[in-house]
Design an enzyme around this catalytic site. Sequence first.
Site, PDB file in Angstrom:
ATOM      1  N   THR A  42      91.995  49.605 -47.530  1.00 28.06           N
ATOM      2  CA  THR A  42      92.076  50.849 -46.755  1.00 28.06           C
ATOM      3  C   THR A  42      93.323  51.607 -47.169  1.00 28.06           C
ATOM      4  O   THR A  42      94.393  50.998 -47.356  1.00 28.06           O
ATOM      5  CB  THR A  42      92.106  50.637 -45.223  1.00 28.06           C
ATOM      6  N   ASP A  69      94.786  53.376 -45.225  1.00 26.69           N
ATOM      7  CA  ASP A  69      95.590  53.489 -44.004  1.00 26.69           C
ATOM      8  C   ASP A  69      96.645  52.385 -43.864  1.00 26.69           C
ATOM      9  O   ASP A  69      97.578  52.516 -43.080  1.00 26.69           O
ATOM     10  CB  ASP A  69      94.686  53.453 -42.760  1.00 26.69           C
ATOM     11  N   ARG A 100     108.674  79.824 -45.259  1.00 21.07           N
ATOM     12  CA  ARG A 100     107.670  79.509 -44.238  1.00 21.07           C
ATOM     13  C   ARG A 100     107.796  78.060 -43.812  1.00 21.07           C
ATOM     14  O   ARG A 100     108.311  77.235 -44.561  1.00 21.07           O
ATOM     15  CB  ARG A 100     106.268  79.594 -44.856  1.00 21.07           C
ATOM     16  N   GLY A 147      95.261  58.470 -42.165  1.00 20.87           N
ATOM     17  CA  GLY A 147      95.885  57.242 -41.657  1.00 20.87           C
ATOM     18  C   GLY A 147      95.257  56.744 -40.371  1.00 20.87           C
ATOM     19  O   GLY A 147      95.650  55.706 -39.841  1.00 20.87           O
ATOM     20  N   ARG A 148      94.341  57.530 -39.825  1.00 22.97           N
ATOM     21  CA  ARG A 148      93.675  57.192 -38.569  1.00 22.97           C
ATOM     22  C   ARG A 148      94.706  56.968 -37.464  1.00 22.97           C
ATOM     23  O   ARG A 148      95.518  57.840 -37.254  1.00 22.97           O
ATOM     24  CB  ARG A 148      92.782  55.965 -38.775  1.00 22.97           C
ATOM     25  N   VAL A 198      91.547  64.152 -50.753  1.00 22.85           N
ATOM     26  CA  VAL A 198      92.261  64.103 -52.044  1.00 22.85           C
ATOM     27  C   VAL A 198      93.139  62.832 -52.077  1.00 22.85           C
ATOM     28  O   VAL A 198      93.388  62.267 -53.138  1.00 22.85           O
ATOM     29  CB  VAL A 198      93.067  65.408 -52.269  1.00 22.85           C
ATOM     30  N   ARG A 222      92.283  59.972 -51.133  1.00 24.61           N
ATOM     31  CA  ARG A 222      91.454  58.796 -51.436  1.00 24.61           C
ATOM     32  C   ARG A 222      90.829  58.864 -52.823  1.00 24.61           C
ATOM     33  O   ARG A 222      90.232  57.893 -53.277  1.00 24.61           O
ATOM     34  CB  ARG A 222      90.307  58.711 -50.412  1.00 24.61           C
TER      35      ARG A 222
HETATM   36  O1  F6P Z   1      90.107  54.845 -43.065  1.00 24.16           O
HETATM   37  C1  F6P Z   1      90.331  55.659 -44.170  1.00 24.16           C
HETATM   38  C2  F6P Z   1      90.194  57.100 -43.800  1.00 24.16           C
HETATM   39  O2  F6P Z   1      90.438  57.873 -44.953  1.00 24.16           O
HETATM   40  C3  F6P Z   1      91.072  57.563 -42.637  1.00 24.16           C
HETATM   41  O3  F6P Z   1      92.398  57.780 -43.012  1.00 24.16           O
HETATM   42  C4  F6P Z   1      90.332  58.795 -42.184  1.00 24.16           C
HETATM   43  O4  F6P Z   1      90.551  59.095 -40.827  1.00 24.16           O
HETATM   44  C5  F6P Z   1      88.902  58.413 -42.400  1.00 24.16           C
HETATM   45  O5  F6P Z   1      88.882  57.395 -43.366  1.00 24.16           O
HETATM   46  C6  F6P Z   1      88.025  59.568 -42.864  1.00 24.16           C
HETATM   47  O6  F6P Z   1      86.750  59.090 -42.951  1.00 24.16           O
HETATM   48  P1  F6P Z   1      85.543  59.899 -43.607  1.00 24.16           P
HETATM   49  O7  F6P Z   1      85.730  59.873 -45.087  1.00 24.16           O
HETATM   50  O8  F6P Z   1      84.325  59.159 -43.188  1.00 24.16           O
HETATM   51  O9  F6P Z   1      85.623  61.282 -43.066  1.00 24.16           O
END
Ligand code: F6P
Length: 342
Positions: A126, A128, A163, A171-172, A273, A275
């Site tokens: 993850t 996160d 600005r 990161g949830r 971006v 991920r």
């Molecule tokens: O758990 C990884 C994550 O990228 C979180 O940081 C984020 O809240 C979530 O997944 C987003 O999920 P999805 O790609 O389903 O919108």
Amino acid sequence: MRVGVLTGGGDCPGLNAVMRAVVRKGVGRYGYDFTGFRDGWRGLLEGETVRLDVAAVRGMLPRGGTLLGSSRTNPFSQDDGVRRIRENLAKYEVDALIAIGGEDTLGVAARLTDEYGVRCVGVPKTIDNDLSATDYTFGFNTAVTVATEAIDRLHTTAESHMRVLVVEVMGRHAGWIALHSGLAGGANCILIPEQRFDVDEVCSWVTSRFRASYAPIVVVAEGAMPKGGEMVLKDGSTDSFGHVRLSGVGEWLAKEIESRTGKEARTTVLGHVQRGGTPTAYDRWLATRFGLHAIDAVRDEDWGSMVALRGTDIVRVPLSQATEKLKTVAPELYEEAGVFFG
Ligand code: F6P
């Protein structure tokens, strides 16, 4: 021995590197065969497979995403989910399963092993970095690197226009990406889900940065919440594990800052971006080591185990432990970063 492999949940840089290591060692050292299941638990429920041999993983080390595809499918939300999984494991003559995923995917693997005797080994992933059983997950370092580079770039444009630039990172419910990228990128302040923030205090930090003739960059985690308020969400939709889709706090905060300070404030939502793309060298190293140790766990028939990083060692922990507790930012760690706020 035929080993099934699947990747579930949000994708993450390094997934392909894990599979490459699993297959290279599994084939080369132990003579195993592999079957990939498409899109996480969905492929196993629906019997959709992907060829997974040495040729399939060639060139995959630096590739982001996952060659198997991913989804947030929850087999336990379907009445006949476990029956279909068992049928397909038998149909494809799969003796053991390596599940690569986060809290949800590994939670399913833990239940399948403990309650239904399915022979699973887990690999944590993850961006996160919120799994308590491992010091780090691969993908996190890449996400932090991407976010830091974005913050570096935003400094120059913020200063050209004087600005406030608010950067919303993923990161949830954990502030790891925000904390690490905010510190590395020299943010004016960092707002994380573990500590509610006071909008007036944020405005005073912003104002003080302007007084020093610098334009402030505010890094806010998507799960951060204002004191006395609710979580700010674009919409309240949820995925099949019941998790709410986060994002929206950055936009909301920029408006608050603008109206309270009179300074122009804009938002950049980094989103997916963080991920995407190639994993950093650190994530390739960690993912590869996880893969090498996961196939050893299969060889040792250590079902219900998950590989984890402790210091510089790869250890095995029970899968159930992986999903027990969310790893969040401790107050002392956040406090350290406070020296740079304002
Ligand atoms: O758990 C990884 C994550 O990228 C979180 O940081 C984020 O809240 C979530 O997944 C987003 O999920 P999805 O790609 O389903 O919108």
